[in-house]
Motif scaffolding. Structure first.
Motif: not given
Ligand code: S3P
Length: 174
Positions: A2, A4, A63-64, A67-68, A76, A86, A89-90, A93
């Motif tokens: 993915t 972002f 965002l959770d 991220c999948t 974003t 965040n 996470k970014l 991911a």
């Protein structure tokens, strides 16, 4: 995988996400648009009615989920990097690509986009001074997340998408 796209309002995240996804044969998602659909209100209304903290909670929860996703380019919201969790996470991911432009260019683009002004809250009083102030505060946060940065100044969205593809091909993410 993915991808972002991060960066301030007016860097073209949404348009570039769509073009990049087309080139890759992937899907694409605009995080703010999805959030507005889910909550049946535009972001300005959410800010006005519930305040920024409530919006940031919604943004983090979404965002959770984002991220999948797989084989997606995600545009974003410009403030997604504000919360440390965040940013973590970014970074975990996907490759995060930071779209940049100087404050004067961004302010010119924002003024030319009436829909943005209507749907987006002011963040620090408005105007060029707002853009300068927000860039000053946020650039370190964007930098912290980004695998690489791409300037959008003097480039069309298509040229920005091409520049990203070149960068990804020359150093594919591990
Ligand atoms: C924000 C940017 C907006 C939207 C919200 C907050 C920000 O997204 O998420 O109004 O804090 O910079 P865009 O970057 O798509 O305008």
């Amino acid at each position: 995988m993915t991808l972002f796209l991060i960066g301030y309002r007016g860097t073209g995240k949404t348009t570039v996400a769509r073009l990049l996804a087309q080139r890759l044969g992937w899907g694409w998602t605009d995080a703010d648009a999805l959030l507005e659909t889910r909550h049946r209100r535009d972001i300005r209304q959410i800010f006005d009615q519930q305040g920024e903290a409530a919006f940031r909670d919604m943004e983090s929860r979404l965002l959770d989920e984002l991220c999948t996703y797989q084989r997606q380019v995600i545009a974003t919201g410009g403030g997604v990097v504000l919360r440390p969790e965040n940013r973590e996470k970014l970074k975990a991911a996907g490759p995060v690509i930071w779209l940049t432009a100087d404050a004067a260019t961004l302010w010119q683009r924002i003024q030319g986009d009436a829909g943005t002004a209507q749907r987006r809250p002011n963040l620090a009083g408005g105007g060029l001074a707002e853009v300068q102030e927000m860039l000053r505060r946020r650039e370190p946060l964007y930098r912290e997340c980004a695998a690489f940065r791409i300037s959008t100044v003097g480039r069309s969205p298509q040229e920005v998408a091409d520049a990203i593809l070149t960068e990804i091909k020359s150093s594919p993410p591990q």
